[in-house]
Design an enzyme around this catalytic site. Structure first.
Site, short mmCIF file in Angstrom:
data_model
loop_
_atom_site.label_atom_id
_atom_site.label_comp_id
_atom_site.label_asym_id
_atom_site.label_seq_id
_atom_site.Cartn_x
_atom_site.Cartn_y
_atom_site.Cartn_z
N SER A 130 0.82 -1.21 0.00
CA SER A 130 0.00 0.00 0.00
C SER A 130 0.86 1.26 0.00
CB SER A 130 -0.90 0.03 1.23
OG SER A 130 -1.66 1.24 1.24
N GLU A 191 -9.96 2.49 3.99
CA GLU A 191 -9.59 3.64 3.14
C GLU A 191 -10.84 4.24 2.51
OE1 GLU A 191 -6.46 2.75 0.17
OE2 GLU A 191 -7.96 3.37 -1.30
C1 6PG Z 1 -3.17 1.51 -1.83
C2 6PG Z 1 -4.48 1.80 -2.53
C3 6PG Z 1 -4.61 1.10 -3.85
C4 6PG Z 1 -6.05 1.20 -4.36
C5 6PG Z 1 -6.13 1.95 -5.64
C6 6PG Z 1 -7.54 1.87 -6.25
O1 6PG Z 1 -3.22 0.91 -0.76
O2 6PG Z 1 -2.15 1.92 -2.39
O3 6PG Z 1 -5.51 1.28 -1.67
O4 6PG Z 1 -4.24 -0.26 -3.70
O5 6PG Z 1 -6.54 -0.05 -4.63
O6 6PG Z 1 -5.76 3.25 -5.36
O7 6PG Z 1 -8.48 2.31 -5.33
P1 6PG Z 1 -10.05 2.32 -5.70
O8 6PG Z 1 -10.60 0.99 -5.27
O9 6PG Z 1 -10.59 3.49 -4.92
O10 6PG Z 1 -10.19 2.49 -7.19
#
Ligand code: 6PG
Length: 482
Positions: A130, A191
């Protein structure tokens, strides 16, 4: 070929390239790099000639360039692409070697893949990574699952590139097989809730407080100095400061209000539903994204009756503080629910997950990184079996201080006609959790009336059914199975 690589990366799109660069920048790492189209590999080594890369044009050369136990991190799109690369490596790797899937795979896919590969003696590790592209380059939070044996090799390598918080690398062996991807999924669900709650706070400050995006950016910057300090508050202030070059308007006013989603929040809700864990804050955040995208319905509903009541704000400063308190209390609920889901998943899938360790690795590098996670780590440090974060003294007090404001903000926003699904559902979750009696008794009566599904009593053991269509006497009954 003399020197071999102690770690390899397959898939050199931005995330993969940044992770490879991060690995190569750390003392002791030599990084084998491979991409299906060699042009991307060539671009990486040309742009970074100083990096300790061993580039290969073929998967065979890539495998040959790895020192044993061969360890390769796959950074390709989740799904079929990942399966294809796993097969290529599994055909060429030997017992003791380690295949790591660093994508956002669904944890059940990781369970399936690990079950298929581990009998060959090759370790398969699903690792949540992440922090986005910047995190991959400068220091992500990393959530590896897989065998304890694999972590002996993988742990030091991942620790060399992870973000550091309070002097500790933001990586830990989360648990076996799919535990890493499960925890990453919950991270993403939290998140979503975090983002939705901040967006609702913005909406109230904008529409009821009458603040401009730039003024709200200043408010968030101020909040970022206190208990709400977090990456998401910080970047939201930056988004709200941004002026659109084309129109001169605040960028947030020209962005189409339809939220996208790659699906990890949906997985969190689906999985939590199956585990019987109410993750209402996360679910409402997912639903809010879906609702925002129902363009035709929204346009058709635009003139539905509103009948709102003005939310008087005699003192703007006091209102800002009330919104802040409501946001903080709702955030506590969302995290409490997320950690409940991790505990339920650990029980279901037989993982020994240390919730305190998970909160510690989320203090840096990841999207939900925040000072607040120190408080969660302290709570689980005091009691690893805490039934709910809401029962930890710090959080109980924090909610107690926020409760009046939380109720007034939810009530006022509802009267004024502004949607606050995450704020409101979090407050109802809190009231449901602490309620002496819930109307579930009525639901049980209804179920017994139409389905003879039986019920229990408060005053004696046993299972009961009322003969509703007969003389309505109550009989003892076996729990219903239909
Ligand atoms: C992270 C984010 C990333 C996330 C994408 C898409 O931990 O870096 O959580 O893995 O999956 O940014 O996010 P969405 O599901 O909002 O499109």
């Amino acid at each position: 070929m003399s020197a071999k690589a102690n770690i390899g990366v397959v898939g050199l799109a931005v995330m993969g390239s940044n992770l490879a660069r991060n690995l190569a920048s750390r003392e002791g790492n030599t990084v084998a790099v491979y991409n299906r189209s060699y042009a991307r590999t060539e671009q990486l080594i040309t742009e970074h000639p100083e990096a300790r890369f061993i580039a290969s044009e073929t998967i065979d050369d890539f495998v040959a360039s790895l020192a044993k136990p061969r360890t390769a991190i796959i950074m390709v799109q989740a799904g079929a692409g990942t399966d294809a690369v796993i097969s290529q490596l599994a055909e060429r790797f030997e017992p003791g070697d380690i295949i790591v899937d660093g994508g956002n795979a669904l944890f059940t896919d990781t369970l399936r893949r690990e079950a298929a590969i581990s009998p060959t003696g090759i370790h398969f590790v699903g690792a949540g990574i992440s922090g986005g592209e910047e995190g991959a380059l400068k220091g992500p939070s990393i959530m590896p699952g897989g065998s304890a044996e694999s972590y002996k090799t993988l742990g030091p390598i991942l620790s060399s590139i992870a973000a550091v918080a309070e002097g500790e690398p933001c990586v830990t062996h989360v648990g076996t097989d799919g535990a890493g991807h499960f925890v990453k999924m919950i991270h993403n669900g939290i998140e979503y809730a975090d983002m939705q709650l901040i967006a609702e706070a913005y909406d109230l400050l904008r529409n009821i407080g009458g603040f401009s995006p730039a003024e709200i950016a200043d408010i968030f910057t101020e909040w970022n100095k206190g208990e709400l300090e977090s990456y998401l508050i910080e970047i939201t202030a930056e988004v709200l400061k941004q002026v659109d070059a084309k129109t001169g308007k605040p960028l947030v006013d020209v962005i189409l209000d339809e939220a996208g989603s790659k699906g990890t929040g949906v997985w969190t809700v689906q999985t939590s539903l199956n585990l019987g864990v109410p993750v209402s804050g996360i679910a409402e955040a997912v639903f809010a994204r879906s609702l925002s995208s129902q363009r035709a319905q929204r346009d058709a509903a635009n003139n539905l009756p509103a009948e709102t009541f003005p939310f008087e704000v005699p003192n703007k400063e006091a209102f800002v503080e009330e919104v802040r308190l409501a946001l903080y209390a709702s955030k506590i609920v969302a995290y409490a629910q997320g950690f409940d889901a991790i505990r339920a998943g650990a029980k279901e899938y037989n993982w020994n997950i240390d919730l305190g360790a998970v909160s510690k690795i989320w203090r840096g590098g990841c999207i939900i990184r925040a000072q607040f996670l120190n408080r969660i780590a302290e709570a689980y440090g005091k009691d690893a079996n805490l039934l709910s974060l809401l029962l930890d003294g710090y959080f109980t007090d924090a909610v107690a201080k926020s409760l009046g404001a939380w109720r007034r903000v939810v009530a006022g926003a509802s009267l004024a006609g502004y949607p606050i699904p995450a704020f409101a559902s979090s407050l109802s979750y809190y009231d449901g959790l602490r309620a002496e009696r819930l109307p579930a008794s009525v639901v049980q009566g209804q179920r017994d009336f139409f389905g003879a599904h039986t019920y229990k009593r408060v005053d004696m053991p046993g299972t009961f059914h009322t003969l509703w269509s007969g003389d309505r006497t109550e009989i003892e009954a076996e729990p219903s199975t239909h």
